[in-house]
Write an enzyme that holds these catalytic residues in place. Structure first.
Site, mmCIF file in Angstrom:
data_model
loop_
_atom_site.group_PDB
_atom_site.id
_atom_site.type_symbol
_atom_site.label_atom_id
_atom_site.label_comp_id
_atom_site.label_asym_id
_atom_site.label_seq_id
_atom_site.Cartn_x
_atom_site.Cartn_y
_atom_site.Cartn_z
ATOM 1 N N ARG A 1 0.793 -1.221 0.000
ATOM 2 C CA ARG A 1 0.000 0.000 0.000
ATOM 3 C C ARG A 1 0.824 1.269 0.000
ATOM 4 N NH1 ARG A 1 -3.030 -3.548 1.696
ATOM 5 N NH2 ARG A 1 -1.167 -4.146 2.783
ATOM 6 N N THR A 2 1.752 1.354 0.965
ATOM 7 C CA THR A 2 2.387 2.652 1.154
ATOM 8 C C THR A 2 3.191 3.055 -0.074
ATOM 9 O OG1 THR A 2 2.428 2.181 3.498
ATOM 10 C CG2 THR A 2 3.768 4.024 2.760
ATOM 11 N N HIS B 1 4.754 6.317 11.672
ATOM 12 C CA HIS B 1 4.286 6.121 10.289
ATOM 13 C C HIS B 1 3.302 7.257 9.972
ATOM 14 C CE1 HIS B 1 3.130 4.416 6.593
ATOM 15 N NE2 HIS B 1 2.835 3.176 6.956
ATOM 16 N N LYS C 1 25.314 -3.507 -0.042
ATOM 17 C CA LYS C 1 26.782 -3.443 -0.077
ATOM 18 C C LYS C 1 27.333 -2.713 1.145
ATOM 19 C CE LYS C 1 26.780 -2.880 -5.133
ATOM 20 N NZ LYS C 1 27.017 -1.869 -6.171
ATOM 21 N N ARG D 1 11.020 4.140 3.630
ATOM 22 C CA ARG D 1 10.669 3.167 4.682
ATOM 23 C C ARG D 1 11.913 2.379 5.038
ATOM 24 N NH1 ARG D 1 5.607 -0.836 4.759
ATOM 25 N NH2 ARG D 1 4.691 1.150 5.398
HETATM 26 C C1 NCD Z 1 1.460 -0.733 8.400
HETATM 27 C C2 NCD Z 1 2.954 -0.568 8.535
HETATM 28 O O1 NCD Z 1 3.698 -0.834 7.616
HETATM 29 O O2 NCD Z 1 3.328 -0.146 9.617
HETATM 30 N N1 NCD Z 1 1.045 -0.914 7.089
HETATM 31 C C3 NCD Z 1 0.856 0.156 6.275
HETATM 32 O O3 NCD Z 1 1.738 0.926 6.013
HETATM 33 N N2 NCD Z 1 -0.377 0.349 5.828
HETATM 34 C C4 NCD Z 1 0.897 -1.722 9.324
HETATM 35 C C5 NCD Z 1 1.448 -3.105 9.307
HETATM 36 O O4 NCD Z 1 2.413 -3.419 8.620
HETATM 37 O O5 NCD Z 1 0.891 -3.919 10.057
#
Ligand code: NCD
Length: 307
Positions: A51-52, A129, A80, A101
């Site tokens: 999703r993200t 997040h 590396k 991320r």
């Molecule tokens: C979440 C995350 O990555 O923290 N997912 C997301 O970004 N929608 C929640 C999860 O991974 O459980």
């Protein structure tokens, strides 16, 4: 250079402004379809994501921009041994904005200090997040029509769930909000979040292990996945993973206008039998997330003088 690493990097006025922009994009997407022409978003994802990452990329495309991407740690120079700071400096030469991320808490901050372009934290370990919270806030606003006067139940892995930490931070800034924290003993909200956010701001909260005992009080129920990848041993994960499974039976005493949320991915926490219940809002969160990311990219590129 303005970056967004934590939801509190944005004031309540800015959150309202982002929600307003997102609603305007929803009403009139054509107005925005060229605003980021010739601009590039770099998505640097050193941890799995569906999703993200796709939401950020779709957001940039819908603004008329382009995307360059690292979609796993193994496929980049991180494998590396390159540092986050060096990666951020390098990518600053190619792109106008970064969404990152990383499995380590604080990685986005390290990147932001080294980069010469805005950095958006798309999840740093079990810490924060903020853009999931932007999706959550718009969902709450669109479902409830207001942000205050709400009893919010957070259920599942409240220790490692970074979306939970960011949401507590964000919702604590609205009037008359109460939290009901539902988790196994081992997965309670970390004490730094309770002390620095809830207690410091005198926000009422209770902690419980019993979802059914509190469900009738809730306006929002935010379910979360047990974060397997952050456990130190598999046995603990296996013991705790199915602590809460929301079923139609458990909703019998819930309010008619309960808003059921989940950042997704779901594993077992919400039975698919609930997906057709009008109170299920988790796929609406996905849609809202893209619009809020569009609004945030626009805001940061405008502030940087890029557009
Ligand atoms: C979440 C995350 O990555 O923290 N997912 C997301 O970004 N929608 C929640 C999860 O991974 O459980």
């Amino acid at each position: 250079m303005r970056s967004v690493l934590d939801i509190v990097d944005l004031s309540v006025e800015e959150l309202d402004e982002l929600m307003k922009t997102a609603c305007d994009i929803i009403d009139d997407p054509e107005k925005y379809q060229e605003v980021c022409r010739h601009k590039k978003l770099a998505t640097l994802f050193f941890e799995p994501s569906t999703r993200t990452r796709l939401s950020f990329e779709a957001a940039m495309y819908e603004l008329g921009g382009n995307v360059i991407s690292v979609s796993s740690a193994g496929a980049s120079s991180a494998a590396k041994g390159e540092s986050v700071a060096d990666t951020a400096k390098t990518v600053s030469c190619y792109a106008d904005i970064i969404a990152m991320r990383h499995p380590k808490e604080g990685a986005a901050m390290v990147a932001a200090r080294a980069a010469s372009i805005p950095v958006i934290n798309a999840g740093d370990g079990g810490h924060n997040h903020p853009t999931q919270t932007l999706a959550d806030l718009l969902t709450i606003y669109r479902e409830k029509g207001h942000m205050g006067n709400l009893t919010i139940g957070l259920c599942g892995d409240l220790k490692f769930g970074r979306t939970v930490h960011s949401l507590i931070n964000a919702m604590s800034r609205y009037e008359n909000v109460k939290f009901v924290l539902i988790s196994p003993e081992e997965l309670k909200v970390p004490s730094y979040v309770k002390k620095d956010v809830l207690q410091r701001n005198r926000i009422p909260y209770i902690q419980t292990t019993d979802l059914e005992g509190v469900i009738s009080q809730l306006d929002i129920l935010y379910m979360t996945r047990v974060q397997r990848e952050r456990f130190f041993n598999e046995e603990d994960y296996l013991r705790l993973k199915d602590s809460y499974i929301l079923t139609p039976q458990k909703l019998l005493n819930a309010k008619e206008d309960l808003c059921i949320m989940h950042p997704l991915p779901r594993v077992n926490e919400i039975s698919i039998a609930i997906d057709d219940d009008p109170r299920a809002c988790y796929f609406k969160q996905v849609a809202n997330g893209k619009y809020m990311r569009m609004a945030l990219i626009l805001k940061l590129l405008k502030e940087a003088g890029t557009i």
